[in-house]
Write a protein that holds these residues in place. Structure first.
Motif, short mmCIF file in Angstrom:
data_model
loop_
_atom_site.label_atom_id
_atom_site.label_comp_id
_atom_site.label_asym_id
_atom_site.label_seq_id
_atom_site.Cartn_x
_atom_site.Cartn_y
_atom_site.Cartn_z
N LEU A 1 31.73 6.75 7.63
CA LEU A 1 30.46 7.09 7.18
C LEU A 1 30.46 6.45 6.84
O LEU A 1 28.76 5.20 6.44
N ALA A 2 30.99 5.28 5.78
CA ALA A 2 30.61 4.07 4.38
C ALA A 2 29.78 2.81 5.75
O ALA A 2 28.84 2.45 5.43
N ALA A 3 30.24 2.96 7.18
CA ALA A 3 29.59 2.00 7.82
C ALA A 3 28.48 2.20 8.74
O ALA A 3 28.17 1.12 9.02
N LYS B 1 21.89 10.71 -4.07
CA LYS B 1 22.44 10.33 -5.15
C LYS B 1 23.53 12.01 -5.07
O LYS B 1 24.70 12.14 -5.60
N GLU B 2 23.11 13.20 -4.78
CA GLU B 2 23.91 13.94 -4.97
C GLU B 2 24.59 14.01 -3.16
O GLU B 2 25.94 14.30 -3.84
N GLN B 3 24.11 13.39 -2.36
CA GLN B 3 25.30 13.94 -1.36
C GLN B 3 26.38 12.81 -1.38
O GLN B 3 27.37 12.87 -1.26
N SER B 4 26.73 11.82 -2.10
CA SER B 4 27.50 10.82 -2.85
C SER B 4 28.30 11.43 -3.34
O SER B 4 29.65 11.11 -3.07
N GLU B 5 27.70 11.99 -4.52
CA GLU B 5 29.55 12.82 -5.22
C GLU B 5 29.92 13.61 -4.63
O GLU B 5 31.03 14.13 -5.29
N MET C 1 30.45 14.03 -1.67
CA MET C 1 31.18 13.16 -0.81
C MET C 1 32.55 12.24 -1.68
O MET C 1 33.74 12.56 -0.77
N GLU C 2 32.05 11.98 -2.56
CA GLU C 2 33.21 11.60 -3.04
C GLU C 2 34.25 13.05 -3.85
O GLU C 2 35.40 12.27 -3.81
N GLU D 1 28.52 18.85 6.93
CA GLU D 1 27.29 20.12 5.85
C GLU D 1 26.93 19.16 4.78
O GLU D 1 25.59 19.57 4.83
N ILE D 2 27.18 18.65 4.42
CA ILE D 2 27.13 17.64 3.43
C ILE D 2 25.36 16.73 3.62
O ILE D 2 24.23 15.71 3.06
#
Length: 237
Positions: free
Chosen positions: A106-108, A115-119, A121-122, A202-203
């Protein structure tokens, strides 16, 4: 009886290998669809992309269902699968790819998350890593039990002949328990792999999903190709 058991095992392996070869052919077709969708993402409707995403996920689900079927027959086949090259197996974690690999892909492949998606995902990554550790600990416990009492005691007892034969009933009972425990760990690992992918999808937006699934499929097929090339090189030596 032993010969019949071996024939049944060979049939099961051949059936799965035939399924897997067909599955890989379909995998290559899906990769072409994903690449095509990626080229025209800006012009595609979200509904069309969602349909493709759903079909790709269903394709993976078919693999897990067949894998579960052969694991129920003989779980050791799935942990040392002859249909995968040694190079492919070097990437395995509990008879399959580690769920955490999805986040590296995903990161690549997706660099435009909000920002919401990243949170989200974390949060998902933390939950996934916790479950990974729990499964690793459970597998380690099972593996350690193979060389621990009462199995060692049963093995020693089975070395004593009974009426000229060996009493293997206790050992068979213990091995059946181990087999069942391995099946449970495998099922839970596959469930974690599936659930992680589903929640990740889903994200992401449909376009992001197409980029992610394209990268996943490309990596899997490349690892397959590299493994086959290494096997061919070894045979030529």
């Amino acid at each position: 009886m032993a010969a019949k058991s071996r024939r049944t095992a060979n049939i099961n392996v051949r059936e799965f290998e035939n399924f897997f070869q067909g599955w890989l052919v379909r995998q290559e077709h899906y990769l072409e669809e994903l690449r095509s969708a990626l080229r025209i993402c800006d012009e595609s409707r979200d509904e069309d992309l969602c349909d493709l995403i759903a079909r790709v996920l269903e394709h993976y689900q078919q693999y897990y269902e067949e894998k579960s079927r052969i694991a129920n027959y003989d779980v050791s086949l799935v942990f040392s699968p002859p249909w995968f090259s040694p190079f492919e197996q070097s990437f395995f974690w509990i008879a399959g790819f580690k769920p955490g690999l999805a986040f590296r892909i995903l990161a690549a492949s997706v660099d435009d998350m909000s920002k919401e998606q990243s949170e989200r995902m974390e949060t998902l990554k933390v939950e996934m890593k916790t479950e990974e550790r729990e499964l690793e600990n459970e597998l380690a416990r099972i593996q350690e039990s193979v060389a621990a009492p009462p199995i060692v005691e049963v093995a020693r007892k089975d070395n004593l002949p009974v009426d000229g034969e060996y009493d293997t009933a206790d050992m068979e009972s213990v091995m059946e328990t181990l087999k069942s425990e391995m099946e449970v760990v495998l099922a839970n690992a596959d469930m974690l792999r599936s659930r992680t992918a589903e929640r990740l999808v889903e994200i992401l937006t449909p376009v992001q999903n197409v980029r992610f699934l394209t990268a996943v499929t490309e990596l899997q097929l490349k690892i397959r190709m590299w493994g086959s090339q290494m096997d061919a090189d070894r045979r030529r030596r």
